[in-house]
Design a protein around this motif. Structure first.
Motif, PDB file in Angstrom:
ATOM      1  N   GLU A 247      13.049  -4.729  29.011  1.00  0.00           N
ATOM      2  CA  GLU A 247      14.024  -4.934  27.935  1.00  0.00           C
ATOM      3  C   GLU A 247      14.287  -6.425  27.768  1.00  0.00           C
ATOM      4  O   GLU A 247      14.420  -6.917  26.645  1.00  0.00           O
ATOM      5  N   GLU A 248      14.319  -7.132  28.885  1.00  0.00           N
ATOM      6  CA  GLU A 248      14.514  -8.579  28.819  1.00  0.00           C
ATOM      7  C   GLU A 248      13.340  -9.247  28.105  1.00  0.00           C
ATOM      8  O   GLU A 248      13.522 -10.194  27.338  1.00  0.00           O
ATOM      9  N   VAL A 249      12.121  -8.732  28.344  1.00  0.00           N
ATOM     10  CA  VAL A 249      10.937  -9.267  27.667  1.00  0.00           C
ATOM     11  C   VAL A 249      11.048  -9.048  26.161  1.00  0.00           C
ATOM     12  O   VAL A 249      10.785  -9.950  25.356  1.00  0.00           O
ATOM     13  N   ARG A 295      25.441   1.466  29.868  1.00  0.00           N
ATOM     14  CA  ARG A 295      25.601   2.412  28.758  1.00  0.00           C
ATOM     15  C   ARG A 295      24.281   2.588  28.009  1.00  0.00           C
ATOM     16  O   ARG A 295      23.928   3.700  27.599  1.00  0.00           O
ATOM     17  N   ALA A 296      23.537   1.499  27.843  1.00  0.00           N
ATOM     18  CA  ALA A 296      22.255   1.582  27.140  1.00  0.00           C
ATOM     19  C   ALA A 296      21.263   2.429  27.929  1.00  0.00           C
ATOM     20  O   ALA A 296      20.525   3.247  27.353  1.00  0.00           O
ATOM     21  N   MET A 332      16.535   1.125  25.174  1.00  0.00           N
ATOM     22  CA  MET A 332      17.675   0.330  25.625  1.00  0.00           C
ATOM     23  C   MET A 332      17.947  -0.815  24.657  1.00  0.00           C
ATOM     24  O   MET A 332      19.103  -1.098  24.317  1.00  0.00           O
ATOM     25  N   TRP A 333      16.882  -1.494  24.205  1.00  0.00           N
ATOM     26  CA  TRP A 333      17.058  -2.574  23.240  1.00  0.00           C
ATOM     27  C   TRP A 333      17.683  -2.040  21.959  1.00  0.00           C
ATOM     28  O   TRP A 333      18.596  -2.662  21.388  1.00  0.00           O
ATOM     29  N   LEU A 334      17.227  -0.883  21.501  1.00  0.00           N
ATOM     30  CA  LEU A 334      17.784  -0.285  20.284  1.00  0.00           C
ATOM     31  C   LEU A 334      19.260   0.069  20.477  1.00  0.00           C
ATOM     32  O   LEU A 334      20.082  -0.126  19.582  1.00  0.00           O
ATOM     33  N   ALA A 380       5.871   0.560  20.978  1.00  0.00           N
ATOM     34  CA  ALA A 380       6.969   1.473  21.305  1.00  0.00           C
ATOM     35  C   ALA A 380       8.226   1.118  20.524  1.00  0.00           C
ATOM     36  O   ALA A 380       8.891   1.998  19.950  1.00  0.00           O
ATOM     37  N   LEU A 381       8.573  -0.165  20.483  1.00  0.00           N
ATOM     38  CA  LEU A 381       9.785  -0.582  19.780  1.00  0.00           C
ATOM     39  C   LEU A 381       9.685  -0.273  18.291  1.00  0.00           C
ATOM     40  O   LEU A 381      10.625   0.278  17.689  1.00  0.00           O
ATOM     41  N   ASN A 382       8.546  -0.593  17.675  1.00  0.00           N
ATOM     42  CA  ASN A 382       8.389  -0.354  16.251  1.00  0.00           C
ATOM     43  C   ASN A 382       8.374   1.132  15.911  1.00  0.00           C
ATOM     44  O   ASN A 382       8.969   1.569  14.922  1.00  0.00           O
TER      45      ASN A 382
END
Length: 388
Positions: A247-249, A295-296, A332-334, A380-382
């Motif tokens: 997630e940091e990346v 929470r994420a 988690m980023w989302l 994955a993110l997209n």
């Protein structure tokens, strides 16, 4: 045991992690990052240091919940009573015993990397009780020692035990690369027999709030439903750590996936170095919004289990570590950016990922290399975020 727990999730065939092989040969160790020296400790002094907390035996029990004061985890007992007695007997008879390996931590405590069982046996014998609370009296030993406790040993035998020296190699890391160098050294020393896993080594080297935070996240019920029974070798802990680091990346990239300078700084292979660096920076959790990340993580696990049940983190019915870090870190980023998909959209997105040939290659081949890591994170993110 319920159906989801029918087969241990950390069995050899159940967690696919190609990065274990990818890491070989990808790291560079600085010569100046690691120094060591030999030291002889008398047995009585070792036990006293253990009791005072100046020598720390890392704790590796994933279900640790007894409120113990030491950080980390306690490995489940390995030596039975007979082995403990034989070790004590060897010292009383003046026979040679193996040396131990310790790391001198920044707070001047010694962290035991090799020799945990021997030191625990000594501490128990001096205390007078086995772990089960029964009296530690020698039985399967030389005749003249049978029935002896530490308190009832003859004066000569007690002095011999107290004054026996055990050799130790003390590793003293220095600089930013110190912990990583210790990790690599112990990984090599620990290559035979029943060895510690990579995550168990991290627990020993990075004692503190970050390790305990991962342990707490590991108790989340949705995560447990997704992963299965707790891993006795901490593989589930490692997958959580990977997801936090990835997630940091994603945050570092900031959408600039095609910028080579950003890509190079966002993730430096191998994966093991990336995880160790994350722990080095965040060992005390200072400057990290732990509540938001918690929470994420919890929210991501919840919606994943809603969307795809226990299959969410599996490919071909097996947990795939690269798939886990891509999916969980993206979700988690989302969450952190208020872009959470609903369960029905997520189910469709997961199916799309599994049909994407590039994604499958990224999570099954050379999974620790930069191209594979950033490639799967981007897809994955997209996909999970509903982008084209």
């Amino acid at each position: 045991m319920d159906d989801q727990a029918a087969k241990p999730a950390d069995a050899v065939d159940d967690v696919v992690d190609e990065s274990l092989d990818d890491d070989e040969g990808l790291f560079h160790m600085q010569e100046s990052a690691l120094t060591y020296f030999g030291a002889d400790f008398d047995v009585r002094g070792l036990v006293q240091r253990l009791n005072d907390g100046d020598i720390v035996i890392p704790r590796f029990d994933p279900d640790e919940s007894d409120g113990a004061s030491l950080d980390g985890f306690q490995r489940r007992p390995v030596w039975n009573k007979t082995r403990m007695e034989k070790f004590i007997e060897s010292l009383l008879l003046g026979w040679p015993v193996p040396s131990i390996f310790m790391v001198l931590d920044s707070d001047q405590r010694y962290l035991v990397l090799d020799g945990q069982q021997r030191l625990t046996a000594l501490q128990r014998f001096y205390d007078g009780y086995y772990p089960d609370g029964k009296e530690f009296a020698l039985t399967n030993v030389a005749e003249h020692l049978q029935g002896s406790t530490y308190e009832t040993l003859g004066p000569d035998s007690k002095r011999r035990l107290n004054n026996t020296f055990i050799q130790a190699t003390v590793i003293e890391p220095s600089g930013d690369d110190g912990p990583e160098s210790v990790y690599r050294l112990f990984d090599r020393l620990n290559s035979g027999g029943v060895s510690l896993t990579a995550q168990e080594i991290r627990v020993a080297l990075f004692l503190g709030p970050a390790i305990n935070w991962v342990r707490d996240l590991n108790t989340n019920q949705d995560w447990r439903n997704l992963y299965g029974p707790p891993s006795q070798r901490l593989k589930d802990h490692e997958l959580i750590l990977r997801s936090l680091a990835m997630e940091e990346v994603v945050s570092r990239v900031g959408g600039r996936w095609d910028d080579d300078s950003v890509r190079i700084s966002a993730y430096r292979p191998p994966m093991s170095d990336c995880l160790n660096s994350f722990l080095t920076r965040n060992r005390s959790l200072t400057g990290l919004d732990v509540d938001s990340f918690t929470r994420a993580f919890n929210g991501s696990c919840h919606i994943l289990f809603q969307a795809a049940n226990r299959d969410a983190l599996r490919l071909n019915n097996r947990i795939n570590a690269a798939h886990v870090d891509a999916v969980l870190s993206s979700l988690m980023w989302l969450h952190l950016n208020d872009q959470v998909p609903d369960a029905s959209d997520l189910e469709t997105s997961l199916a799309e990922l599994r049909k994407n040939e590039r994604y499958i290659e990224y999570v099954t081949r050379s999974t620790s290399h930069r191209e594979s890591v950033l490639g799967r994170l981007r897809l994955a993110l997209n996909t999970l975020g509903g982008r084209q």
